[in-house]
Design a protein around this motif. Structure first.
Motif, PDB file in Angstrom:
ATOM      1  N   HIS A   2       1.378 -26.832  -9.906  1.00 36.17           N
ATOM      2  CA  HIS A   2       0.494 -27.745 -10.629  1.00 36.17           C
ATOM      3  C   HIS A   2      -0.602 -26.935 -11.318  1.00 36.17           C
ATOM      4  O   HIS A   2      -1.362 -26.229 -10.667  1.00 36.17           O
ATOM      5  CB  HIS A   2      -0.137 -28.743  -9.655  1.00 36.17           C
ATOM      6  N   ASP A   6      -2.011 -29.644 -16.885  1.00 34.15           N
ATOM      7  CA  ASP A   6      -1.241 -30.850 -16.620  1.00 34.15           C
ATOM      8  C   ASP A   6      -2.121 -32.042 -16.224  1.00 34.15           C
ATOM      9  O   ASP A   6      -1.652 -33.180 -16.225  1.00 34.15           O
ATOM     10  CB  ASP A   6      -0.225 -30.597 -15.505  1.00 34.15           C
ATOM     11  N   TYR A   7      -3.377 -31.798 -15.885  1.00 34.78           N
ATOM     12  CA  TYR A   7      -4.268 -32.852 -15.401  1.00 34.78           C
ATOM     13  C   TYR A   7      -5.543 -33.007 -16.230  1.00 34.78           C
ATOM     14  O   TYR A   7      -6.246 -34.001 -16.095  1.00 34.78           O
ATOM     15  CB  TYR A   7      -4.657 -32.582 -13.937  1.00 34.78           C
ATOM     16  N   MET A 107      -4.158 -25.846  -9.839  1.00 30.49           N
ATOM     17  CA  MET A 107      -5.017 -26.971  -9.456  1.00 30.49           C
ATOM     18  C   MET A 107      -5.615 -26.801  -8.067  1.00 30.49           C
ATOM     19  O   MET A 107      -6.719 -27.270  -7.822  1.00 30.49           O
ATOM     20  CB  MET A 107      -4.235 -28.284  -9.518  1.00 30.49           C
ATOM     21  N   ASN A 108      -4.931 -26.122  -7.158  1.00 31.35           N
ATOM     22  CA  ASN A 108      -5.492 -25.998  -5.810  1.00 31.35           C
ATOM     23  C   ASN A 108      -6.777 -25.170  -5.803  1.00 31.35           C
ATOM     24  O   ASN A 108      -7.554 -25.253  -4.866  1.00 31.35           O
ATOM     25  CB  ASN A 108      -4.465 -25.461  -4.823  1.00 31.35           C
ATOM     26  N   ASP A 139      -9.634 -36.527 -11.798  1.00 30.82           N
ATOM     27  CA  ASP A 139      -8.389 -35.792 -12.071  1.00 30.82           C
ATOM     28  C   ASP A 139      -7.948 -35.024 -10.832  1.00 30.82           C
ATOM     29  O   ASP A 139      -6.751 -34.941 -10.531  1.00 30.82           O
ATOM     30  CB  ASP A 139      -8.577 -34.822 -13.244  1.00 30.82           C
ATOM     31  N   LEU A 140      -8.906 -34.485 -10.120  1.00 28.17           N
ATOM     32  CA  LEU A 140      -8.608 -33.778  -8.878  1.00 28.17           C
ATOM     33  C   LEU A 140      -7.998 -34.746  -7.850  1.00 28.17           C
ATOM     34  O   LEU A 140      -7.006 -34.416  -7.194  1.00 28.17           O
ATOM     35  CB  LEU A 140      -9.877 -33.135  -8.322  1.00 28.17           C
ATOM     36  N   TYR A 143      -4.419 -35.477  -8.772  1.00 35.57           N
ATOM     37  CA  TYR A 143      -3.580 -34.342  -8.380  1.00 35.57           C
ATOM     38  C   TYR A 143      -3.239 -34.428  -6.888  1.00 35.57           C
ATOM     39  O   TYR A 143      -2.090 -34.284  -6.486  1.00 35.57           O
ATOM     40  CB  TYR A 143      -4.291 -33.031  -8.718  1.00 35.57           C
ATOM     41  N   GLU A 146      -0.700 -37.080  -6.157  1.00 30.58           N
ATOM     42  CA  GLU A 146       0.663 -36.649  -6.507  1.00 30.58           C
ATOM     43  C   GLU A 146       1.224 -35.664  -5.494  1.00 30.58           C
ATOM     44  O   GLU A 146       2.401 -35.728  -5.138  1.00 30.58           O
ATOM     45  CB  GLU A 146       0.684 -36.044  -7.904  1.00 30.58           C
TER      46      GLU A 146
END
Length: 150
Positions: A2, A6-7, A107-108, A139-140, A143, A146
């Motif tokens: 991710h 993408d976010y 993202m992490n 957004d976080l 994520y 998901e």
């Protein structure tokens, strides 16, 4: 894997160093954003302007408790103080701290950066430091939702 791209939100408003405080306040109100990115004419990310940076320069009691009997006086004083600075440049009140993430970051890593720095928004830049968008706590959360569904 991710990635931030993408976010992230790609649509955003920004201000330039030549904009004045009044322009910033009007844009913050219109966009319902309390923080805006500051860019140059080539869209290079230079820093951020926070509503709290402006407020702390106009509020007489800087977020302190206002007694009811003094409220009208304090509001009038804040309005007068704002009138004195509204034509000053963004550079007088912006933060030059460039806390950003890149489009291709994972993202992490965003959660650590956002929470460690108590930021609601992180601005996203590309390899050339050009502003590309922003990523928010919402957004976080999306994520994480998901990831939990995978």
């Amino acid at each position: 894997m991710h990635l931030v791209k993408d976010y992230m939100m790609r649509t955003l408003n920004s201000v330039c160093t030549t904009d004045d405080v009044e322009d910033v306040i009007r844009l913050m109100h219109k966009t319902e954003m309390s923080v805006l990115p500051v860019v140059d004419w080539e869209n290079n990310f230079l820093g951020t302007i926070y509503s709290k940076n402006i407020l702390k320069n106009v509020l007489p009691e800087q977020y302190g408790f206002l007694e009811t009997r003094r409220l009208l006086h304090e509001v009038n004083q804040a309005a007068e103080n704002l009138a004195d600075i509204k034509t000053r440049d963004v550079t007088d009140y912006m933060s030059r701290r460039k806390l950003t993430v890149r489009e291709d970051d994972k993202m992490n890593n965003v959660a650590d950066i956002m929470l460690d720095n108590e930021e609601s928004y992180l601005f996203v830049v590309n390899e050339e430091e050009k502003l590309r968008g922003y990523i928010s706590r919402a957004d976080l959360l999306f994520y994480l939702l998901e990831v939990g569904e995978e």
